[in-house]
Write a protein that holds these residues in place. Structure first.
Motif, PDB file in Angstrom:
ATOM      1  N   ALA A 162      21.903  22.664  -0.376  1.00 63.66           N
ATOM      2  CA  ALA A 162      22.223  21.328   0.151  1.00 63.66           C
ATOM      3  C   ALA A 162      22.648  20.411  -1.005  1.00 63.66           C
ATOM      4  N   CYS A 163      22.886  19.144  -0.707  1.00 68.29           N
ATOM      5  CA  CYS A 163      23.348  18.209  -1.740  1.00 68.29           C
ATOM      6  C   CYS A 163      22.337  18.057  -2.881  1.00 68.29           C
TER       7      CYS A 163
ATOM      8  N   LEU B 144      14.336  22.545   6.114  1.00 72.76           N
ATOM      9  CA  LEU B 144      14.995  21.454   6.858  1.00 72.76           C
ATOM     10  C   LEU B 144      15.445  21.894   8.240  1.00 72.76           C
TER      11      LEU B 144
ATOM     12  N   ARG C 223      10.443  21.476   8.961  1.00 74.62           N
ATOM     13  CA  ARG C 223      10.579  20.218   8.204  1.00 74.62           C
ATOM     14  C   ARG C 223       9.331  19.948   7.353  1.00 74.62           C
TER      15      ARG C 223
ATOM     16  N   GLY D 204      13.714  11.477   5.728  1.00 71.37           N
ATOM     17  CA  GLY D 204      13.774  12.818   6.279  1.00 71.37           C
ATOM     18  C   GLY D 204      14.816  13.730   5.661  1.00 71.37           C
ATOM     19  N   TYR D 205      15.403  13.297   4.556  1.00 70.46           N
ATOM     20  CA  TYR D 205      16.408  14.189   3.959  1.00 70.46           C
ATOM     21  C   TYR D 205      16.225  14.343   2.456  1.00 70.46           C
ATOM     22  N   VAL D 206      16.818  15.432   1.950  1.00 73.36           N
ATOM     23  CA  VAL D 206      16.848  15.686   0.508  1.00 73.36           C
ATOM     24  C   VAL D 206      18.156  15.104  -0.040  1.00 73.36           C
ATOM     25  N   PRO D 207      18.231  14.867  -1.354  1.00 72.74           N
ATOM     26  CA  PRO D 207      17.232  15.118  -2.384  1.00 72.74           C
ATOM     27  C   PRO D 207      16.207  13.987  -2.487  1.00 72.74           C
TER      28      PRO D 207
ATOM     29  N   GLU E 102      18.351   9.169  -2.464  1.00 79.94           N
ATOM     30  CA  GLU E 102      19.813   8.979  -2.503  1.00 79.94           C
ATOM     31  C   GLU E 102      20.389   9.671  -3.744  1.00 79.94           C
ATOM     32  N   GLY E 103      21.141  10.725  -3.472  1.00 79.53           N
ATOM     33  CA  GLY E 103      21.693  11.554  -4.545  1.00 79.53           C
ATOM     34  C   GLY E 103      22.366  10.777  -5.669  1.00 79.53           C
ATOM     35  N   PRO E 104      23.317   9.879  -5.354  1.00 82.03           N
ATOM     36  CA  PRO E 104      23.996   9.197  -6.457  1.00 82.03           C
ATOM     37  C   PRO E 104      23.044   8.397  -7.356  1.00 82.03           C
TER      38      PRO E 104
ATOM     39  N   SER F 179      30.503  11.255  -1.957  1.00 80.12           N
ATOM     40  CA  SER F 179      29.441  11.015  -0.978  1.00 80.12           C
ATOM     41  C   SER F 179      29.988  10.657   0.403  1.00 80.12           C
TER      42      SER F 179
ATOM     43  N   HIS G   5      31.210  14.667   1.283  1.00 79.68           N
ATOM     44  CA  HIS G   5      29.883  15.115   1.735  1.00 79.68           C
ATOM     45  C   HIS G   5      29.675  14.782   3.211  1.00 79.68           C
ATOM     46  N   LYS G   6      29.855  13.529   3.577  1.00 80.11           N
ATOM     47  CA  LYS G   6      29.535  13.132   4.957  1.00 80.11           C
ATOM     48  C   LYS G   6      30.568  13.644   5.966  1.00 80.11           C
TER      49      LYS G   6
ATOM     50  N   TRP H 240      30.286  24.347   0.036  1.00 82.62           N
ATOM     51  CA  TRP H 240      30.019  24.403   1.478  1.00 82.62           C
ATOM     52  C   TRP H 240      31.212  24.951   2.255  1.00 82.62           C
TER      53      TRP H 240
HETATM   54  N1  LIG Z   1      22.477   9.510   1.811  1.00 85.91           N
HETATM   55  C1  LIG Z   1      21.804  10.709   1.378  1.00 85.91           C
HETATM   56  C2  LIG Z   1      22.217  11.854   2.294  1.00 85.91           C
HETATM   57  C3  LIG Z   1      21.500  13.118   1.937  1.00 85.91           C
HETATM   58  C4  LIG Z   1      21.822  14.248   2.916  1.00 85.91           C
HETATM   59  O1  LIG Z   1      22.840  14.217   3.623  1.00 85.91           O
HETATM   60  N2  LIG Z   1      20.965  15.265   2.879  1.00 85.91           N
HETATM   61  C5  LIG Z   1      21.105  16.380   3.788  1.00 85.91           C
HETATM   62  C6  LIG Z   1      21.354  17.685   3.044  1.00 85.91           C
HETATM   63  S1  LIG Z   1      22.903  17.648   2.154  1.00 85.91           S
HETATM   64  C7  LIG Z   1      19.791  16.551   4.555  1.00 85.91           C
HETATM   65  O2  LIG Z   1      18.743  16.602   3.971  1.00 85.91           O
HETATM   66  N3  LIG Z   1      19.919  16.625   5.880  1.00 85.91           N
HETATM   67  C8  LIG Z   1      18.787  16.849   6.738  1.00 85.91           C
HETATM   68  C9  LIG Z   1      18.622  15.795   7.746  1.00 85.91           C
HETATM   69  O3  LIG Z   1      19.284  14.738   7.682  1.00 85.91           O
HETATM   70  O4  LIG Z   1      17.798  16.011   8.631  1.00 85.91           O
HETATM   71  C10 LIG Z   1      22.111  11.023  -0.080  1.00 85.91           C
HETATM   72  O5  LIG Z   1      23.251  10.776  -0.516  1.00 85.91           O
HETATM   73  O6  LIG Z   1      21.229  11.502  -0.802  1.00 85.91           O
END
Ligand SMILES: N[C@@H](CCC(=O)N[C@@H](CS)C(=O)NCC(=O)O)C(=O)O
Length: 205
Positions: A9-10, A32, A36, A51-54, A66-68, A103, A107-108, A165
């Protein structure tokens, strides 16, 4: 520090940057797609309510998301490695320009392609959007080793991750030789190999 990630993942970008920067760190995967939970059995929503990585947990216990932001935080901790240009310089804003582009525009745009609930029309439009954006990136890479020129930066760790990806969604980056070469070059970096091995994406040496 501790990185929470999901394989491929990101969160692979900060994983690469942790390796590139020579940090001592812990890491733990999140399931994920299923429970979870963290692999050690913690509820991930208690670590990151988004709820998301990283997720990066700092040594003092603060949680950075937030990755950036995570990627720039790490780069600034090891300024001598030049993983990001110095704060306040135009080059730093160029880096941020790339991070925002990767991003929000790349990515999105992949998200619907991984979403079983997304309609075929939405997926098709997203794929076309990605292809247009990659056309632009390929042109930008002409005659350059990395996005910002001669130095590998955190933007390259992020772009490498997102380009990877393509293989899961039927997008062949070989259509753009500059992207294919760039991806292959970054793949060979020891930091990238180490992060990919740690995430179980390539066999351990
Ligand atoms: N805005 C967040 C987005 C992170 C994101 O999209 N993470 C994805 C993996 S690439 C994730 O964990 N998705 C699981 C989910 O949203 O449930 C960032 O830039 O860090």
């Amino acid at each position: 520090m501790k990185l929470y990630y999901a394989p491929g993942a990101c969160s692979l970008a900060p994983h690469i940057i942790l390796e590139e920067g020579g940090f001592t760190y812990d890491s733990e995967a999140i399931d994920l797609r299923g429970s979870r939970m963290t692999i050690s059995g913690k509820d991930f929503s208690e670590i990151n309510p988004k709820g998301y990585v990283p997720v990066l947990v700092l040594d003092d216990g603060q949680v950075l998301t937030e990755g950036p932001a995570i990627n720039q935080y790490l780069a600034d901790r090891v300024a001598e490695k030049k993983l990001a240009p110095a704060n306040g310089t135009l080059e730093r804003y160029r880096l941020q320009e790339w991070l925002a582009f990767i991003s929000t525009e790349l990515h999105k745009s992949f998200s619907p392609l991984f979403n079983p609930a997304a309609s075929e029309d939405w997926k098709k439009a997203s794929l076309e959007n990605i292809e247009r954006r990659l056309e632009y990136v390929a042109k930008q890479l002409a005659g350059k080793q990395f996005l910002l020129g001669e130095n590998f930066t955190i933007a390259d760790a992020y772009l490498f991750t997102v380009l990877g990806w393509g293989q899961y969604v039927g997008l062949d980056i070989g259509k753009w030789p500059a992207l294919k070469e760039y991806h292959g070059r970054i793949f060979m970096r020891p930091s990238v190999q180490a992060a990919l091995m740690a995430e179980g994406l390539i066999p351990s040496a």
